[in-house]
Motif scaffolding. Structure first.
Motif, PDB file in Angstrom:
ATOM      1  N   THR A   1      23.432   7.620  39.831  1.00  0.00           N
ATOM      2  CA  THR A   1      22.065   7.891  40.730  1.00  0.00           C
ATOM      3  C   THR A   1      21.548   6.867  41.391  1.00  0.00           C
ATOM      4  O   THR A   1      21.268   6.872  42.573  1.00  0.00           O
ATOM      5  N   VAL A   2      21.505   5.853  40.839  1.00  0.00           N
ATOM      6  CA  VAL A   2      21.018   4.619  41.581  1.00  0.00           C
ATOM      7  C   VAL A   2      21.992   4.265  42.771  1.00  0.00           C
ATOM      8  O   VAL A   2      21.579   4.052  43.857  1.00  0.00           O
ATOM      9  N   SER A   3      23.317   4.569  42.460  1.00  0.00           N
ATOM     10  CA  SER A   3      24.119   4.229  43.661  1.00  0.00           C
ATOM     11  C   SER A   3      24.125   5.123  44.814  1.00  0.00           C
ATOM     12  O   SER A   3      24.013   4.801  45.978  1.00  0.00           O
ATOM     13  N   ARG A   4      23.662   6.537  44.345  1.00  0.00           N
ATOM     14  CA  ARG A   4      23.721   7.504  45.434  1.00  0.00           C
ATOM     15  C   ARG A   4      22.235   7.187  45.953  1.00  0.00           C
ATOM     16  O   ARG A   4      22.326   7.293  47.415  1.00  0.00           O
TER      17      ARG A   4
ATOM     18  N   ILE B   1      13.352  -0.324  42.121  1.00  0.00           N
ATOM     19  CA  ILE B   1      14.104  -1.463  43.070  1.00  0.00           C
ATOM     20  C   ILE B   1      13.070  -2.355  43.659  1.00  0.00           C
ATOM     21  O   ILE B   1      13.173  -3.495  43.541  1.00  0.00           O
ATOM     22  N   GLN B   2      12.079  -1.670  44.202  1.00  0.00           N
ATOM     23  CA  GLN B   2      10.979  -2.595  44.702  1.00  0.00           C
ATOM     24  C   GLN B   2      10.118  -3.571  43.714  1.00  0.00           C
ATOM     25  O   GLN B   2       9.960  -4.783  43.867  1.00  0.00           O
TER      26      GLN B   2
ATOM     27  N   VAL C   1      18.326  -6.526  44.960  1.00  0.00           N
ATOM     28  CA  VAL C   1      19.071  -6.613  46.192  1.00  0.00           C
ATOM     29  C   VAL C   1      20.551  -5.919  46.035  1.00  0.00           C
ATOM     30  O   VAL C   1      21.209  -6.194  45.129  1.00  0.00           O
ATOM     31  N   PRO C   2      20.827  -4.611  46.561  1.00  0.00           N
ATOM     32  CA  PRO C   2      22.099  -4.002  46.307  1.00  0.00           C
ATOM     33  C   PRO C   2      23.238  -4.894  46.529  1.00  0.00           C
ATOM     34  O   PRO C   2      23.282  -5.619  47.880  1.00  0.00           O
ATOM     35  N   SER C   3      24.232  -4.817  45.900  1.00  0.00           N
ATOM     36  CA  SER C   3      25.459  -5.541  46.046  1.00  0.00           C
ATOM     37  C   SER C   3      26.597  -4.582  46.714  1.00  0.00           C
ATOM     38  O   SER C   3      26.395  -3.173  46.547  1.00  0.00           O
ATOM     39  N   ILE C   4      27.653  -5.124  46.989  1.00  0.00           N
ATOM     40  CA  ILE C   4      28.795  -4.116  47.650  1.00  0.00           C
ATOM     41  C   ILE C   4      29.307  -3.586  46.348  1.00  0.00           C
ATOM     42  O   ILE C   4      29.654  -2.315  46.342  1.00  0.00           O
TER      43      ILE C   4
ATOM     44  N   VAL D   1      17.943  -1.496  37.287  1.00  0.00           N
ATOM     45  CA  VAL D   1      17.255  -0.690  37.762  1.00  0.00           C
ATOM     46  C   VAL D   1      17.445   0.750  37.279  1.00  0.00           C
ATOM     47  O   VAL D   1      16.474   1.610  37.061  1.00  0.00           O
ATOM     48  N   ALA D   2      18.483   0.911  36.822  1.00  0.00           N
ATOM     49  CA  ALA D   2      18.876   2.229  36.274  1.00  0.00           C
ATOM     50  C   ALA D   2      17.860   2.468  34.820  1.00  0.00           C
ATOM     51  O   ALA D   2      17.330   3.659  34.794  1.00  0.00           O
TER      52      ALA D   2
END
Length: 351
Positions: A23-26, A46-47, A52-55, A13-14
């Protein structure tokens, strides 16, 4: 052979958005310090990539783990599992807690802890070190255990205590057990019962005392004596049977019994069948919890419905909301129980 599709990661994604991992995490964590155009660019990547974001990705934005830990009683839970009796409390807690966690990008993890263990502090510290939860949900009897409460407070962990008004820190939530017991007793009084027995749960559960208080209050308001009508069990089938035997052996036995959980109520129902007596013809029965076995019993049991899923969901909201700086409601938060009428209660014989 079919090639396994490579998982899309935060790095993809980054790279696609041309921004840093932080930045992606924020953006994933919905932090306020991201420019709108940057947020739109990351969300588009992302789309497009189907990420799908992970922990792990969420944790990159800061020290939060996005995990909430629920502690349930080990001994009682495992005993019910081994007896294949089910644990509707755990099921409903997972339903409410997991769905609410998912709404906010969190995960709910359940740990079983023996509240009577001499090593409880070591067990809890090990779980906290391994999981680093953002919050903890305490269910009875853990919610009133001063050792657990002090330990979590010392660790600086936000926690919610279900079914406890014990002095101390943490968010407190109750299901108004006193009112629920009063409603159940008033229903039987309205049917004409005057000898109403009550099978209480163990004293280590604060709610056991609240239910007895509600029963006594309704009996007193109706001008009905209750001196010899209280028995105590430990929520097990065997203890319910023993308590029911004691109540039914009284010189003037009860025409109705309220038991503090479904297992003790079913034990009373079984005892009546063994003696060739009917419910509700010879004895009216009301239970607490309203698990599936109460609804599938013969006859179906009138029962106090415990809103466990709702209260677990609310506990998650309080923990997450405190992180977000939301104003907290007055404590305790009350999620009231209700009374579901079924075929196990009727006018006493001879009325």
């Amino acid at each position: 052979m079919t090639r396994r599709r490579q998982a899309v990661t935060i790095k993809h994604v980054a790279a696609d958005a041309g921004v840093s991992l932080q930045t992606v995490s924020r953006v994933i964590n919905k932090e306020p310090n991201v420019r709108p155009e940057m947020m739109a660019r990351v969300q588009a990547s992302i789309q497009k990539l189907g990420y799908v974001p992970s922990i792990a990705a969420q944790r990159m934005g800061g020290s939060r783990s996005y995990l909430i830990l629920a502690l349930n009683d080990r001994e009682r839970t495992i005993a019910d599992w081994r007896n294949r009796q089910g644990t509707d409390w755990v099921d409903q807690m997972l339903l409410g807690g997991m769905l609410k966690c998912a709404e906010h990008g969190y995960r709910l993890i359940v740990e079983l802890v023996d509240t009577h263990s001499d090593h409880i502090e070591r067990e809890l510290l090990a779980a906290i070190a391994a999981l680093q939860p953002d919050g903890v949900i305490l269910t009875p009897p853990h919610s009133g255990n001063p050792i657990i409460i002090r330990l979590l407070d010392a660790q600086g962990i936000r926690f919610a205590r279900i079914g406890s008004l014990h002095e101390g820190p943490g968010f407190t939530l109750i299901m108004d057990d006193e009112r629920a017991a009063r409603l159940a007793t008033e229903h039987l009084l309205a049917l004409g019962h005057r000898r109403i027995g009550f099978i209480a749960g163990p004293a280590e559960y604060e709610l056991s005392g609240w239910r007895v208080t509600g029963w006594r209050a309704a009996m007193a308001a109706a001008g009905v004596a209750d001196e010899d009508l209280l028995a105590t069990g430990d929520f097990s089938h065997a203890s319910g049977r023993a308590a029911a035997i004691g109540l039914l052996a009284l010189p003037d036995p009860p025409t109705a019994i309220i038991a503090s959980n479904d297992q003790m109520t079913l034990a009373t129902l079984d005892l009546m069948r063994e003696r060739g007596l009917s419910v509700p013809g010879d004895l009216s029965l009301i239970s607490f919890d309203d698990t599936p076995i109460a609804r599938l019993a013969h006859p179906p049991l009138t029962a106090v419905m415990q809103p466990i899923a709702d209260v677990a969901s609310r506990a998650v909201e309080l923990i997450i909301g405190d992180y977000a700086g939301e104003p907290m409601p007055a404590m305790p938060v009350v999620v009231p129980a209700g009374l579901q009428l079924r075929q196990s209660t009727a006018t006493p014989a001879g009325r």
